[in-house]
Design a protein around this motif. Structure first.
Motif, PDB file in Angstrom:
ATOM      1  N   TYR A   1       0.827  -1.203   0.000  1.00 19.98           N
ATOM      2  CA  TYR A   1       0.000   0.000   0.000  1.00 19.98           C
ATOM      3  C   TYR A   1       0.865   1.259   0.000  1.00 19.98           C
ATOM      4  N   ASN A   2       1.878   1.287   0.865  1.00 21.52           N
ATOM      5  CA  ASN A   2       2.750   2.462   0.958  1.00 21.52           C
ATOM      6  C   ASN A   2       3.548   2.662  -0.331  1.00 21.52           C
ATOM      7  N   ALA A   3       3.961   1.546  -0.949  1.00 19.30           N
ATOM      8  CA  ALA A   3       4.697   1.659  -2.219  1.00 19.30           C
ATOM      9  C   ALA A   3       3.813   2.278  -3.292  1.00 19.30           C
ATOM     10  N   LEU A   4       2.560   1.873  -3.334  1.00 12.47           N
ATOM     11  CA  LEU A   4       1.614   2.442  -4.292  1.00 12.47           C
ATOM     12  C   LEU A   4       1.391   3.929  -4.008  1.00 12.47           C
ATOM     13  N   LYS A   5       1.238   4.277  -2.734  1.00 12.74           N
ATOM     14  CA  LYS A   5       0.998   5.676  -2.371  1.00 12.74           C
ATOM     15  C   LYS A   5       2.195   6.551  -2.731  1.00 12.74           C
ATOM     16  N   GLU A   6       3.403   6.001  -2.605  1.00 11.75           N
ATOM     17  CA  GLU A   6       4.589   6.760  -2.993  1.00 11.75           C
ATOM     18  C   GLU A   6       4.566   7.060  -4.489  1.00 11.75           C
ATOM     19  N   LYS A   7       4.202   6.061  -5.271  1.00 18.54           N
ATOM     20  CA  LYS A   7       4.085   6.274  -6.713  1.00 18.54           C
ATOM     21  C   LYS A   7       3.027   7.322  -7.036  1.00 18.54           C
ATOM     22  N   GLU A   8       1.874   7.216  -6.363  1.00 17.96           N
ATOM     23  CA  GLU A   8       0.796   8.182  -6.595  1.00 17.96           C
ATOM     24  C   GLU A   8       1.228   9.579  -6.173  1.00 17.96           C
ATOM     25  N   SER A   9       1.987   9.648  -5.084  1.00 22.74           N
ATOM     26  CA  SER A   9       2.506  10.932  -4.620  1.00 22.74           C
ATOM     27  C   SER A   9       3.455  11.533  -5.657  1.00 22.74           C
ATOM     28  N   ARG A  10       4.283  10.655  -6.275  1.00 22.84           N
ATOM     29  CA  ARG A  10       5.201  11.151  -7.310  1.00 22.84           C
ATOM     30  C   ARG A  10       4.418  11.696  -8.498  1.00 22.84           C
ATOM     31  N   LEU A  11       3.304  11.060  -8.838  1.00 25.12           N
ATOM     32  CA  LEU A  11       2.463  11.580  -9.926  1.00 25.12           C
ATOM     33  C   LEU A  11       1.983  12.998  -9.617  1.00 25.12           C
ATOM     34  N   GLU A  12       1.582  13.214  -8.386  1.00 25.00           N
ATOM     35  CA  GLU A  12       1.128  14.549  -7.982  1.00 25.00           C
ATOM     36  C   GLU A  12       2.279  15.555  -8.069  1.00 25.00           C
ATOM     37  N   GLU A  13       3.464  15.117  -7.658  1.00 29.63           N
ATOM     38  CA  GLU A  13       4.623  16.008  -7.732  1.00 29.63           C
ATOM     39  C   GLU A  13       4.949  16.363  -9.173  1.00 29.63           C
ATOM     40  N   ILE A  14       4.888  15.364 -10.062  1.00 30.31           N
ATOM     41  CA  ILE A  14       5.164  15.615 -11.481  1.00 30.31           C
ATOM     42  C   ILE A  14       4.175  16.631 -12.042  1.00 30.31           C
ATOM     43  N   ALA A  15       2.893  16.457 -11.711  1.00 28.28           N
ATOM     44  CA  ALA A  15       1.866  17.400 -12.189  1.00 28.28           C
ATOM     45  C   ALA A  15       2.168  18.814 -11.708  1.00 28.28           C
ATOM     46  N   ALA A  16       2.593  18.936 -10.451  1.00 27.25           N
ATOM     47  CA  ALA A  16       2.923  20.257  -9.896  1.00 27.25           C
ATOM     48  C   ALA A  16       4.149  20.847 -10.594  1.00 27.25           C
ATOM     49  N   GLU A  17       5.150  20.000 -10.864  1.00 23.84           N
ATOM     50  CA  GLU A  17       6.361  20.476 -11.528  1.00 23.84           C
ATOM     51  C   GLU A  17       6.070  20.913 -12.956  1.00 23.84           C
ATOM     52  N   LEU A  18       5.203  20.179 -13.639  1.00 25.83           N
ATOM     53  CA  LEU A  18       4.814  20.572 -15.005  1.00 25.83           C
ATOM     54  C   LEU A  18       4.101  21.923 -14.993  1.00 25.83           C
ATOM     55  N   THR A  19       3.255  22.130 -13.988  1.00 23.48           N
ATOM     56  CA  THR A  19       2.559  23.424 -13.864  1.00 23.48           C
ATOM     57  C   THR A  19       3.566  24.543 -13.654  1.00 23.48           C
ATOM     58  N   GLU A  20       4.581  24.286 -12.832  1.00 19.18           N
ATOM     59  CA  GLU A  20       5.626  25.293 -12.597  1.00 19.18           C
ATOM     60  C   GLU A  20       6.363  25.626 -13.887  1.00 19.18           C
ATOM     61  N   VAL A  21       6.673  24.584 -14.680  1.00 20.98           N
ATOM     62  CA  VAL A  21       7.371  24.814 -15.951  1.00 20.98           C
ATOM     63  C   VAL A  21       6.529  25.695 -16.866  1.00 20.98           C
ATOM     64  N   ILE A  22       5.232  25.364 -16.986  1.00 18.62           N
ATOM     65  CA  ILE A  22       4.338  26.140 -17.853  1.00 18.62           C
ATOM     66  C   ILE A  22       4.267  27.587 -17.391  1.00 18.62           C
ATOM     67  N   ASP A  23       4.116  27.776 -16.071  1.00 22.30           N
ATOM     68  CA  ASP A  23       4.008  29.138 -15.526  1.00 22.30           C
ATOM     69  C   ASP A  23       5.283  29.952 -15.759  1.00 22.30           C
ATOM     70  N   SER A  24       6.422  29.257 -15.870  1.00 22.61           N
ATOM     71  CA  SER A  24       7.701  29.974 -16.014  1.00 22.61           C
ATOM     72  C   SER A  24       8.010  30.350 -17.454  1.00 22.61           C
ATOM     73  N   ILE A  25       7.256  29.812 -18.416  1.00 23.22           N
ATOM     74  CA  ILE A  25       7.502  30.132 -19.831  1.00 23.22           C
ATOM     75  C   ILE A  25       6.994  31.537 -20.126  1.00 23.22           C
ATOM     76  N   ASP A  26       7.842  32.352 -20.735  1.00 23.23           N
ATOM     77  CA  ASP A  26       7.449  33.718 -21.082  1.00 23.23           C
ATOM     78  C   ASP A  26       6.269  33.706 -22.037  1.00 23.23           C
ATOM     79  N   GLU A  27       5.442  34.732 -21.928  1.00 24.76           N
ATOM     80  CA  GLU A  27       4.266  34.827 -22.789  1.00 24.76           C
ATOM     81  C   GLU A  27       4.657  34.830 -24.265  1.00 24.76           C
ATOM     82  N   SER A  28       5.779  35.458 -24.566  1.00 23.52           N
ATOM     83  CA  SER A  28       6.206  35.552 -25.969  1.00 23.52           C
ATOM     84  C   SER A  28       6.615  34.194 -26.533  1.00 23.52           C
TER      85      SER A  28
END
Length: 930
Positions: free
Chosen positions: A676-703
């Motif tokens: 169960y904990n191993a699965l939750k760690e994987k699911e937690s990593r998915l959430e982290e990846i989604a957050a990191e992708l959002t950060e990347v998008i937000d950091s791209i200049d409008e131009s």
């Protein structure tokens, strides 16, 4: 099937049927078919219990088997031949037609036992006469019925559910078809919480009796009678010692009453139901052929009703009717006519509860009229008070009934009372909001029932005993606010503290309940002087409260009170699970909790009861399953059935498994915690990846943003992203990449093997050994190596290119992690199924302890936390109230005005500008202030 699953199925079917029948008529069909299925299943169960095999039922269950027909009629009150069984309809497939239903219903009515005709005769009339509405021809009618019986085959009819199946469906359909649903005379469905309140009041009064007769003269779906019977039964040796009497004037609702009573396991011999107008035809007319000659007054231990509000009725020619001896209700409002009818049938030692609109408490003048006796409702009210019939009046919250938002009351009455006072209860503030409807919570019900049983002189803002003399002085006006002020105190502001600061001592006094419980805490928190004001004496308010000796002692005392609670519950629920009586055990545990919290300051015993009730529903359901199916039910899993859409059709399919008693998640967090904990760690990593992708998008200049992002700029678009990434890498160059590009050109030019091998031999700048396969290499082997080389190129940090490369790496990882999560989740699910099925008895018991005992104990032990949090909020709110004084605000305003005024002096402009600025300056600083 739980309530939500049942509701989903009903709603799905109802939508399909909309084109065939009126929405409000749909309930009559589905309820009728459900009841027919129940009767069919009950007969099959009886026969199989007597040793009949499936083959025997097919060959022997027919009308010509007179001995079997007679046996079923004696045991059940009816007989259904094999060809007419609900289960047989399902096996007929395409050969099933609407005529099968007509034949079956006709045969059922013909084969009812003579002494059970009052219960079963014409019970399917509504269904039978309405079949033609299901389509304009036989084929369409047949198709509609096939859809219905396919839905109904999965609806539980075994009476094991912890809810009233027919009543729930009735209420659900009415609430979802509000525009057309019946909401008048006799069709009010009494919400379960109101039924529960009335039933507990009645049960408390009747708990010492061996046999009981209860009557509902406006029975509706029958849910009120059923709920009351269930509450009364927990105090009796046998539930079969309760007789149920019901009257309902609308035939289809009257049929529903009978269906519901039978489906809840009440013996036909204990059911007495009549279809008739309660106000016109008093109960009971035992012989339809000679009603007046066979009538006699039948008194009941309890009469309960929720009549249609303010219904029009005809009071003419009823002056000699003994039911209305206290006066005649006005023809436009039959509320008191129903009340007097009910009261007339209460035994001298019986009890009565009735739901009425709030207006019955004050409409009409009890002191008016030429004879001084008052007229209409006022006169009736006066007579009820003078004859000591009213025991209690309970004001309910508004919006508690479907279809009407008007405030309602429950009136509790008795024929003979030694007391002359009346208990008024204002329960209008106790509810929880569910959608647009207000619902009484279990703790609200318990508090009301306890007040009626104990009859306290006064509970501030909630209950009060009022003398007959005080009611007389109020002109027999029974409006609850005349006797109980439940309004919230108006907030006041101290003028001095508003101007100069400080906390008024009289406002600190309002928290007296806390200072009484924590006698030293006030002096810890506040410093005082000779003035009527105090100031905060600590830097960190919350820490000072939580660490104070008083509060710590309070927490310790509470913990001590529940120190052996787990052991107590283990003894009550685990050790005795096979023989305990659930209703009695519920009462015993409730009293035990009350005994523990009553000596504790600030702890609300009804809040503690609510915490218990929140858990008890799950516990009692599990206990009923274990007691009826055996302990092995704890090691059972069931198919998890869900509705899935396939093309234009929806069908029910299996989606994994669910625990029959033990939940999957409980097993996973305990016995399978590593997986169960191993699965939750994987699911937690998915959430982290989604957050990191959002950060990347937000950091791209409008131009730099383009069509590789969606319109909202919240996610990458796969195809366009790959194209953009390829463009970025195409600009990356090195000797090895240039050499590889030359090799690709040879492949595209369809060069021969010898030429390719020669190219490989002469281009040592390329590390050919890192390419998969053998030389000469195909394009499919070279391209991945080119991409791998490109990906190692280090773009400048924070450049657009670096961000895109990072996004690519994250999305690649995300894809892999999602695949891992899916695989791990499927493996864990199957492993959980196997674990439940292979549980030892001790493991199953441990899991039951974790499911039943741990959550309740945790919540009860945490009660001091909410009290301390509330104290902190109250004190902080008081501090915030006077934190900013009017004097300081005035000084700030004055300072700002002077600063602005000085800035005006520095401005330049034309003649008119300067005149305007001068006027503004005079307004800011005032005349004579310069």
């Amino acid at each position: 099937m739980n309530k939500q699953q049942l509701a989903n199925k009903i709603w799905e079917s109802a939508n399909k049927m909309r084109s065939k029948i009126e929405a409000n008529e749909y309930k009559d069909y589905i309820l009728g078919f459900i009841f027919y299925k129940f009767l069919s299943d009950k007969e099959v169960t009886l026969l199989k219990k007597d040793g009949y095999e499936e083959e025997d039922i097919i060959s022997e269950v027919h009308e010509n088997n007179e001995q079997l027909v007679d046996y079923c009629q004696q045991q059940l009150g009816y007989f259904i031949a094999y060809d007419n069984l609900f289960s047989t309809w399902l096996t007929k497939g395409n050969s099933f037609t609407v005529d099968n239903v007509r034949t079956a219903l006709s045969a059922f009515n013909r084969l009812i036992s003579n002494n059970k005709k009052k219960v079963f005769s014409k019970i399917f009339n509504t269904l039978e006469t309405g079949l033609s509405k299901l389509g304009d021809n036989t084929n369409n009618q047949t198709k509609a019925i096939r859809d219905l019986i396919q839905l109904i085959k999965d609806i539980p009819t075994d009476g094991k559910q912890d809810y009233d199946v027919l009543g729930f469906i009735y209420e659900y359909l009415i609430s979802n078809f509000a525009a057309n649903a019946g909401k008048k005379a006799g069709e009010f469905y009494t919400p379960h919480e109101v039924s529960q309140l009335m039933s507990e009041i009645v049960a408390s009064h009747l708990k010492d009796r061996e046999k009981i007769e209860i009557f509902d003269p406006t029975s509706g779906s029958g849910s009120l009678l059923i709920t009351i019977g269930k509450s009364v039964a927990k105090y009796m040796k046998s539930k079969d010692n309760i007789k149920y009497y019901a009257q309902e004037w609308k035939e289809n609702t009257y049929n529903l009453t009978r269906m519901n009573l039978v489906m809840r396991g009440i013996k036909p011999d204990n059911i007495f139901a009549r279809c008739g107008d309660t106000l016109e035809e008093d109960w009971p007319w035992f012989d339809d052929a000679n009603p007046s000659g066979t009538y006699y007054k039948l008194p009941f231990d309890a009469v309960v009703s929720n009549p249609p509000y303010s219904q029009h009725w005809d009071p003419s020619h009823k002056e000699t009717d003994p039911r209305y001896r206290y006066g005649m209700a006005p023809k436009g409002k039959a509320d008191y006519a129903f009340l007097l009818h009910d009261l007339y049938h209460v035994k001298p030692n019986g009890i009565m509860t009735i739901v009425l609109p709030h207006g019955v408490l004050f409409r009409g003048d009890a002191l008016g009229g030429a004879d001084g006796q008052g007229e209409g409702e006022g006169r009736i009210r006066r007579n009820l008070i003078e004859n000591n019939n009213i025991e209690a009046i309970i004001g309910l919250p508004a919006n508690i009934f479907f279809g009407t938002g008007i405030p309602t009351i429950i009136m509790v009455l008795r024929q003979k009372r030694t007391e002359s006072d009346v208990l008024f209860i204002d329960a209008s503030k106790g509810f929880t909001k569910v959608g647009k409807t207000n619902k009484l919570m279990a703790s609200d019900i318990k508090k009301i029932v306890d007040a009626i049983e104990i009859r306290p002189q006064e509970i501030p803002k909630f209950a009060r005993i009022v003398s007959k003399e005080e009611i007389r002085q109020n002109g027999y006006n029974l409006n609850i606010p005349r006797y109980i002020d439940s309004s919230e105190a108006t907030e006041t502001w101290d003028i001095y503290a508003t101007m100069f600061g400080g906390v008024p001592n009289h406002e600190i006094d309002l928290l007296e309940k806390y200072w009484t419980a924590f006698p030293k805490l006030r002096n810890v928190l506040f410093s005082t002087d000779e003035t009527p004001y105090s100031s905060l004496a600590v830097e960190k308010l919350n820490d000072s409260i939580e660490n104070s000796a008083d509060v710590q002692a309070f927490i310790a005392k509470h913990r001590s009170a529940f120190s052996d609670f787990d052991g107590y519950l283990n003894h009550k629920l685990i050790e005795k699970m096979m023989e305990l009586h659930t209703s009695q055990t519920e009462s015993e545990i409730t009293q035990n909790i009350f005994d523990r919290v009553t000596p504790l300051p600030l702890i609300d015993k009804y809040q503690a009861y609510q915490l218990f009730d929140n858990q008890w529903g799950k516990i009692s359901t599990d206990l009923e399953i274990i007691q009826t199916e055996g302990f092995e039910a704890t090691k059972q899993v069931d198919p998890n059935m869900v509705i899935k859409k396939k093309g234009d059709k929806e069908e029910e399919v299996q989606n994994g498994w669910v625990g029959h008693v033990i939940p999957f998640d409980l097993v996973q967090t305990t016995l399978l915690s590593e997986d169960y904990n191993a699965l939750k760690e994987k699911e937690s990593r998915l959430e982290e990846i989604a957050a990191e992708l959002t950060e990347v998008i937000d950091s791209i200049d409008e131009s730099d943003k383009g069509d590789f992002l969606n319109e909202e700029n919240t996610a990458f678009v796969a195809k366009e992203f790959a194209t953009k990434l390829a463009e970025i890498y195409s600009d990356v160059s090195s000797p090895e990449l240039e050499g590889l590009q030359g090799y690709i050109e040879l492949i595209d030019a369809k060069a021969g093997k010898a030429i390719k091998l020669q190219y490989i031999a002469t281009h040592s700048e390329i590390n050919w050994s890192l390419i998969d396969g053998n030389a000469p290499y195909g394009k499919g082997k070279v391209i991945p190596y080119i991409k791998a080389l490109q990906s190692t190129y280090a773009f400048p940090e924070d450049s657009f290119e670096a961000k895109m490369v990072k996004a690519d790496a994250l999305m690649t990882e995300e894809k892999a992690v999602k695949k891992d999560v899916k695989t791990m989740a499927e493996e864990l699910h199957l492993k959980t199924k196997e674990t439940i099925e292979g549980l030892t008895d001790e493991q199953a018991l441990d899991l039951l302890r974790l499911k039943w005992i741990a959550p309740l104990s945790t919540e009860l032990r945490s009660m001091p936390n909410s009290i301390i949090n509330e104290l902190e909020k109250e004190v902080q709110s008081l501090l915030n109230k006077y934190a900013v004084t009017y004097l300081s605000i005035g000084e700030q305003i004055q300072s700002s005005e002077k600063a602005l005024s000085s800035m005006i002096d520095e401005l330049e402009g034309n003649e008119y500008d300067m005149k305007g600025l001068a006027e503004l300056k005079s307004l800011l600083i005032g005349e004579g202030d310069e």
